[in-house]
Motif scaffolding. Sequence first.
Motif, PDB file in Angstrom:
ATOM      1  N   GLN A  35      48.803  40.620  43.706  1.00 35.84           N
ATOM      2  CA  GLN A  35      49.193  40.882  45.083  1.00 35.84           C
ATOM      3  C   GLN A  35      48.865  42.311  45.458  1.00 35.84           C
ATOM      4  OE1 GLN A  35      53.392  40.189  45.914  1.00 35.84           O
ATOM      5  NE2 GLN A  35      52.919  39.622  48.016  1.00 35.84           N
ATOM      6  N   THR A  36      48.319  42.481  46.663  1.00 32.86           N
ATOM      7  CA  THR A  36      48.080  43.795  47.237  1.00 32.86           C
ATOM      8  C   THR A  36      48.957  43.936  48.475  1.00 32.86           C
ATOM      9  OG1 THR A  36      46.197  42.878  48.462  1.00 32.86           O
ATOM     10  CG2 THR A  36      45.725  43.967  46.362  1.00 32.86           C
ATOM     11  N   GLU A  42      48.284  36.008  45.231  1.00 25.15           N
ATOM     12  CA  GLU A  42      47.060  35.238  45.041  1.00 25.15           C
ATOM     13  C   GLU A  42      46.972  34.712  43.621  1.00 25.15           C
ATOM     14  OE1 GLU A  42      42.223  36.168  45.279  1.00 25.15           O
ATOM     15  OE2 GLU A  42      43.670  37.783  44.952  1.00 25.15           O
ATOM     16  N   PHE A  43      46.623  33.443  43.481  1.00 24.65           N
ATOM     17  CA  PHE A  43      46.454  32.848  42.168  1.00 24.65           C
ATOM     18  C   PHE A  43      45.243  33.452  41.465  1.00 24.65           C
ATOM     19  CE2 PHE A  43      46.386  29.787  38.853  1.00 24.65           C
ATOM     20  CZ  PHE A  43      45.065  29.418  38.672  1.00 24.65           C
ATOM     21  N   VAL A  44      45.395  33.693  40.160  1.00 26.11           N
ATOM     22  CA  VAL A  44      44.298  34.233  39.362  1.00 26.11           C
ATOM     23  C   VAL A  44      43.874  33.244  38.278  1.00 26.11           C
ATOM     24  CG1 VAL A  44      43.591  36.073  37.787  1.00 26.11           C
ATOM     25  CG2 VAL A  44      44.999  36.612  39.799  1.00 26.11           C
ATOM     26  N   ALA A  45      44.835  32.823  37.453  1.00 24.48           N
ATOM     27  CA  ALA A  45      44.501  31.939  36.341  1.00 24.48           C
ATOM     28  C   ALA A  45      45.764  31.233  35.856  1.00 24.48           C
ATOM     29  CB  ALA A  45      43.881  32.726  35.186  1.00 24.48           C
ATOM     30  N   ALA A  46      45.570  30.103  35.186  1.00 24.17           N
ATOM     31  CA  ALA A  46      46.706  29.359  34.644  1.00 24.17           C
ATOM     32  C   ALA A  46      46.312  28.721  33.321  1.00 24.17           C
ATOM     33  CB  ALA A  46      47.162  28.286  35.625  1.00 24.17           C
ATOM     34  N   THR A  47      47.316  28.506  32.487  1.00 21.03           N
ATOM     35  CA  THR A  47      47.106  27.826  31.217  1.00 21.03           C
ATOM     36  C   THR A  47      48.197  26.788  31.019  1.00 21.03           C
ATOM     37  OG1 THR A  47      46.902  28.114  28.815  1.00 21.03           O
ATOM     38  CG2 THR A  47      48.377  29.623  29.966  1.00 21.03           C
ATOM     39  N   SER A  48      47.838  25.701  30.366  1.00 18.82           N
ATOM     40  CA  SER A  48      48.804  24.652  30.107  1.00 18.82           C
ATOM     41  C   SER A  48      49.783  25.070  29.019  1.00 18.82           C
ATOM     42  CB  SER A  48      48.071  23.371  29.687  1.00 18.82           C
ATOM     43  OG  SER A  48      47.345  23.608  28.484  1.00 18.82           O
ATOM     44  N   TRP A  49      50.759  24.225  28.797  1.00 23.04           N
ATOM     45  CA  TRP A  49      51.797  24.480  27.793  1.00 23.04           C
ATOM     46  C   TRP A  49      51.190  24.648  26.401  1.00 23.04           C
ATOM     47  CZ3 TRP A  49      54.147  20.839  24.143  1.00 23.04           C
ATOM     48  CH2 TRP A  49      55.343  21.306  23.601  1.00 23.04           C
ATOM     49  N   GLU A  85      37.924  45.493  43.968  1.00 25.18           N
ATOM     50  CA  GLU A  85      38.716  44.477  44.657  1.00 25.18           C
ATOM     51  C   GLU A  85      39.684  43.733  43.745  1.00 25.18           C
ATOM     52  OE1 GLU A  85      35.390  44.853  44.723  1.00 25.18           O
ATOM     53  OE2 GLU A  85      34.354  42.895  44.781  1.00 25.18           O
ATOM     54  N   ASP A  86      39.623  43.994  42.447  1.00 20.24           N
ATOM     55  CA  ASP A  86      40.613  43.435  41.521  1.00 20.24           C
ATOM     56  C   ASP A  86      41.890  44.268  41.491  1.00 20.24           C
ATOM     57  OD1 ASP A  86      37.901  42.725  39.309  1.00 20.24           O
ATOM     58  OD2 ASP A  86      38.983  41.281  40.569  1.00 20.24           O
ATOM     59  N   THR A  87      41.871  45.412  42.154  1.00 16.99           N
ATOM     60  CA  THR A  87      43.046  46.268  42.202  1.00 16.99           C
ATOM     61  C   THR A  87      44.216  45.534  42.845  1.00 16.99           C
ATOM     62  OG1 THR A  87      41.755  48.309  42.276  1.00 16.99           O
ATOM     63  CG2 THR A  87      44.001  48.401  43.152  1.00 16.99           C
ATOM     64  N   ALA A  88      45.341  45.488  42.146  1.00 14.46           N
ATOM     65  CA  ALA A  88      46.515  44.759  42.626  1.00 14.46           C
ATOM     66  C   ALA A  88      47.650  44.933  41.627  1.00 14.46           C
ATOM     67  CB  ALA A  88      46.202  43.272  42.783  1.00 14.46           C
ATOM     68  N   VAL A  89      48.827  44.477  42.018  1.00 15.18           N
ATOM     69  CA  VAL A  89      49.906  44.281  41.056  1.00 15.18           C
ATOM     70  C   VAL A  89      49.745  42.867  40.510  1.00 15.18           C
ATOM     71  CG1 VAL A  89      52.389  44.174  40.686  1.00 15.18           C
ATOM     72  CG2 VAL A  89      51.432  45.877  42.259  1.00 15.18           C
ATOM     73  N   TYR A 109      55.884  27.839  40.647  1.00 13.62           N
ATOM     74  CA  TYR A 109      56.351  28.557  39.470  1.00 13.62           C
ATOM     75  C   TYR A 109      57.802  28.969  39.663  1.00 13.62           C
ATOM     76  CZ  TYR A 109      51.692  28.544  37.539  1.00 13.62           C
ATOM     77  OH  TYR A 109      50.495  28.137  37.002  1.00 13.62           O
ATOM     78  N   ASP A 110      58.538  28.908  38.556  1.00 10.66           N
ATOM     79  CA  ASP A 110      59.984  29.099  38.618  1.00 10.66           C
ATOM     80  C   ASP A 110      60.445  30.485  38.191  1.00 10.66           C
ATOM     81  OD1 ASP A 110      59.576  25.975  37.337  1.00 10.66           O
ATOM     82  OD2 ASP A 110      60.716  26.211  39.198  1.00 10.66           O
ATOM     83  N   TYR A 111      59.672  31.130  37.355  1.00  6.90           N
ATOM     84  CA  TYR A 111      60.073  32.419  36.798  1.00  6.90           C
ATOM     85  C   TYR A 111      58.922  33.403  36.929  1.00  6.90           C
ATOM     86  CZ  TYR A 111      63.318  29.133  34.641  1.00  6.90           C
ATOM     87  OH  TYR A 111      64.221  28.138  34.431  1.00  6.90           O
ATOM     88  N   TRP A 112      59.291  34.667  37.166  1.00  9.41           N
ATOM     89  CA  TRP A 112      58.283  35.686  37.402  1.00  9.41           C
ATOM     90  C   TRP A 112      58.598  36.947  36.608  1.00  9.41           C
ATOM     91  CZ3 TRP A 112      54.009  34.932  40.461  1.00  9.41           C
ATOM     92  CH2 TRP A 112      53.992  33.744  41.201  1.00  9.41           C
ATOM     93  N   GLY A 113      57.529  37.627  36.189  1.00  9.29           N
ATOM     94  CA  GLY A 113      57.687  38.933  35.582  1.00  9.29           C
ATOM     95  C   GLY A 113      57.827  40.007  36.651  1.00  9.29           C
ATOM     96  N   GLN A 114      57.959  41.232  36.197  1.00  8.61           N
ATOM     97  CA  GLN A 114      58.209  42.345  37.105  1.00  8.61           C
ATOM     98  C   GLN A 114      56.923  42.894  37.721  1.00  8.61           C
ATOM     99  OE1 GLN A 114      57.972  42.617  33.871  1.00  8.61           O
ATOM    100  NE2 GLN A 114      56.877  44.517  33.403  1.00  8.61           N
ATOM    101  N   GLY A 115      55.790  42.520  37.178  1.00 11.38           N
ATOM    102  CA  GLY A 115      54.509  42.980  37.699  1.00 11.38           C
ATOM    103  C   GLY A 115      54.007  44.209  36.973  1.00 11.38           C
ATOM    104  N   THR A 116      52.687  44.321  36.899  1.00 13.32           N
ATOM    105  CA  THR A 116      52.057  45.495  36.307  1.00 13.32           C
ATOM    106  C   THR A 116      50.862  45.878  37.179  1.00 13.32           C
ATOM    107  OG1 THR A 116      51.136  46.435  34.266  1.00 13.32           O
ATOM    108  CG2 THR A 116      50.589  44.144  34.723  1.00 13.32           C
ATOM    109  N   GLN A 117      50.722  47.168  37.433  1.00 19.27           N
ATOM    110  CA  GLN A 117      49.678  47.650  38.349  1.00 19.27           C
ATOM    111  C   GLN A 117      48.343  47.750  37.618  1.00 19.27           C
ATOM    112  OE1 GLN A 117      49.850  48.641  41.778  1.00 19.27           O
ATOM    113  NE2 GLN A 117      47.612  48.696  41.555  1.00 19.27           N
ATOM    114  N   VAL A 118      47.321  47.210  38.250  1.00 22.48           N
ATOM    115  CA  VAL A 118      45.946  47.365  37.791  1.00 22.48           C
ATOM    116  C   VAL A 118      45.169  48.045  38.908  1.00 22.48           C
ATOM    117  CG1 VAL A 118      43.815  46.168  37.179  1.00 22.48           C
ATOM    118  CG2 VAL A 118      45.998  45.380  36.249  1.00 22.48           C
ATOM    119  N   THR A 119      44.560  49.179  38.573  1.00 21.28           N
ATOM    120  CA  THR A 119      43.776  49.920  39.551  1.00 21.28           C
ATOM    121  C   THR A 119      42.365  50.101  39.015  1.00 21.28           C
ATOM    122  OG1 THR A 119      45.756  51.096  40.311  1.00 21.28           O
ATOM    123  CG2 THR A 119      43.613  52.030  40.905  1.00 21.28           C
TER     124      THR A 119
END
Length: 122
Positions: A35-36, A42-49, A85-89, A109-119
């Motif tokens: 997210q910016t 915005e969705f980036v990637a997902a993996t199954s169980w 343009e990949d810069t985001a949390v 999605y039911d649970y979320w992390g706190q986020g990490t900044q990528v610049t």
Amino acid sequence: QVQLVESGGGLVQAGGSLRLSCAASGRYPMGWFRQTPGKEREFVAATSWTGDSTYYADSVKGRFTISRDNAKNTVYLQMNSLKPEDTAVYYCAATKALFGRMRFLSGEYDYWGQGTQVTVSS
């Protein structure tokens, strides 16, 4: 309560690489979003169980790889050939729906992390 803890963000030059990690308190299908300011998440990637299935946004396909270490309940996002343009949390997320189709909407999605900044600098 499921806890998700992200790490690995930072500042990198365009063309560089970073690896994000997300340590979970359990084993779930997982996703990465970003997210910016002023924009929706915005969705980036997902993996199954199991990790057998993965899904990527077109914008990152061929550059990013999602993987998981189920022994550690940790999911990774390897990001190569980074662009400004990949810069985001970046957020990792978990869903309680263990089986079925891949999920790429944030509302699924039911649970979320706190986020990490990528610049990514140009």
